[in-house]
Write a protein that holds these residues in place. Structure first.
Motif, PDB file in Angstrom:
ATOM      1  N   GLY A  48      -5.815   1.711   5.852  1.00 23.21           N
ATOM      2  CA  GLY A  48      -4.717  -0.083   5.774  1.00 23.21           C
ATOM      3  C   GLY A  48      -2.980   0.651   6.281  1.00 23.21           C
ATOM      4  N   ARG A  49      -3.328   2.107   5.741  1.00 19.60           N
ATOM      5  CA  ARG A  49      -1.731   2.592   5.520  1.00 19.60           C
ATOM      6  C   ARG A  49      -1.572   3.222   6.991  1.00 19.60           C
ATOM      7  NH1 ARG A  49      -0.995   6.884   2.784  1.00 19.60           N
ATOM      8  NH2 ARG A  49       1.684   6.750   3.115  1.00 19.60           N
ATOM      9  N   ALA A  50      -2.318   3.637   8.452  1.00 17.47           N
ATOM     10  CA  ALA A  50      -2.285   4.585   9.768  1.00 17.47           C
ATOM     11  C   ALA A  50      -1.227   3.172  10.151  1.00 17.47           C
ATOM     12  CB  ALA A  50      -3.347   4.499   9.991  1.00 17.47           C
ATOM     13  N   LEU A  91       0.731  -1.096  -0.128  1.00 17.75           N
ATOM     14  CA  LEU A  91      -0.029  -0.229   0.211  1.00 17.75           C
ATOM     15  C   LEU A  91       0.553   1.453  -0.122  1.00 17.75           C
ATOM     16  CD1 LEU A  91      -2.798  -0.889   2.846  1.00 17.75           C
ATOM     17  CD2 LEU A  91      -2.615  -1.073  -0.055  1.00 17.75           C
ATOM     18  N   ALA A  92       0.858   2.524  -1.332  1.00 19.86           N
ATOM     19  CA  ALA A  92       1.466   2.921  -1.062  1.00 19.86           C
ATOM     20  C   ALA A  92       0.972   4.643  -1.340  1.00 19.86           C
ATOM     21  CB  ALA A  92       2.225   3.302  -2.766  1.00 19.86           C
ATOM     22  N   ASP A  93       1.746   6.002  -0.753  1.00 21.63           N
ATOM     23  CA  ASP A  93       0.677   6.752  -1.107  1.00 21.63           C
ATOM     24  C   ASP A  93       0.317   7.979  -2.533  1.00 21.63           C
ATOM     25  OD1 ASP A  93       3.136   7.762  -1.438  1.00 21.63           O
ATOM     26  OD2 ASP A  93       3.449   9.125   0.428  1.00 21.63           O
ATOM     27  N   LEU A  94       0.484   8.971  -2.223  1.00 21.45           N
ATOM     28  CA  LEU A  94      -0.258   9.396  -3.628  1.00 21.45           C
ATOM     29  C   LEU A  94       1.587  10.114  -4.177  1.00 21.45           C
ATOM     30  CD1 LEU A  94      -2.696  11.376  -3.547  1.00 21.45           C
ATOM     31  CD2 LEU A  94      -2.628   8.928  -4.293  1.00 21.45           C
ATOM     32  N   GLY A  95       2.632   9.680  -3.611  1.00 22.14           N
ATOM     33  CA  GLY A  95       3.478   9.894  -3.984  1.00 22.14           C
ATOM     34  C   GLY A  95       4.379   8.704  -5.129  1.00 22.14           C
ATOM     35  N   ALA A 103     -12.661   4.658  -2.382  1.00 23.29           N
ATOM     36  CA  ALA A 103     -11.224   3.275  -1.893  1.00 23.29           C
ATOM     37  C   ALA A 103     -10.012   3.962  -1.557  1.00 23.29           C
ATOM     38  CB  ALA A 103     -11.049   3.023  -3.291  1.00 23.29           C
ATOM     39  N   ASN A 104     -10.148   5.726  -1.044  1.00 25.34           N
ATOM     40  CA  ASN A 104      -9.189   6.032  -0.736  1.00 25.34           C
ATOM     41  C   ASN A 104      -8.967   6.642   1.168  1.00 25.34           C
ATOM     42  OD1 ASN A 104      -7.986   7.165  -3.073  1.00 25.34           O
ATOM     43  ND2 ASN A 104      -8.502   9.270  -2.936  1.00 25.34           N
ATOM     44  N   VAL A 132      -0.750  -0.425  -4.795  1.00 27.22           N
ATOM     45  CA  VAL A 132      -2.131   0.168  -4.350  1.00 27.22           C
ATOM     46  C   VAL A 132      -1.136   1.306  -4.164  1.00 27.22           C
ATOM     47  CG1 VAL A 132      -3.990   0.544  -3.467  1.00 27.22           C
ATOM     48  CG2 VAL A 132      -3.054  -2.146  -4.023  1.00 27.22           C
ATOM     49  N   THR A 133      -2.272   2.364  -5.127  1.00 27.24           N
ATOM     50  CA  THR A 133      -2.147   3.621  -5.341  1.00 27.24           C
ATOM     51  C   THR A 133      -3.713   4.008  -4.761  1.00 27.24           C
ATOM     52  OG1 THR A 133      -1.695   4.597  -6.766  1.00 27.24           O
ATOM     53  CG2 THR A 133      -0.001   4.362  -5.627  1.00 27.24           C
ATOM     54  N   GLY A 134      -3.676   5.483  -4.050  1.00 25.09           N
ATOM     55  CA  GLY A 134      -5.151   5.622  -4.160  1.00 25.09           C
ATOM     56  C   GLY A 134      -5.773   6.502  -5.405  1.00 25.09           C
TER      57      GLY A 134
END
Length: 123
Positions: free
Chosen positions: A77-79, A34-38, A70-71, A52-54
């Motif tokens: 999940g990333r918290a 799971l990854a951020d928008l970067g 979804a975001n 998987v990104t948002g």
């Protein structure tokens, strides 16, 4: 939580992931991330994404309700991962780290294990 090997100097996360062939290792192990928008554009395999990104909104294109949901799920999940890295920063042990990248990698991975233990036990 997982952390890549430390690199000397400044290296962007995406460059390090490509150089270390992280996608190939994840795909071979049957894992995902799971990854951020970067990290949008790191994994261009639309049929079987490993990273998987948002969804990113722009001024011209607002997010649909399903994309916002979804975001939200991705953020939940990333918290724990973000909380773990916040612990590493709060311990301030990395500020005066004067060692080679290999030893820094071992130290960070050990600290990450301790952070995982703390997160799972709640102490």
């Amino acid at each position: 939580m997982w952390i890549s090997a430390a690199r000397p100097g400044r290296t962007h996360d995406i460059t390090a992931a490509r150089r270390d062939r992280i996608l190939a290792h994840l795909r071979a192990a049957g894992l995902g991330a799971l990854a951020d928008l970067g990290f949008i554009g790191l994994d261009d395999d639309g049929d079987d994404p490993v990273v998987v990104t948002g969804f990113k909104a722009t001024r011209a294109r607002k997010l649909a309700p399903a994309e916002r949901e979804a975001n939200r799920i991705l953020a939940a999940g990333r918290a724990p991962v973000e909380r773990g890295f916040a612990h590493l920063k709060n311990w301030r042990i990395l500020i005066k780290l004067r060692t080679g990248p290999a030893l820094a990698t071992h130290l960070l991975r050990a600290l990450l294990i301790l952070t995982n233990i703390e997160a799972t036990t709640g102490n």
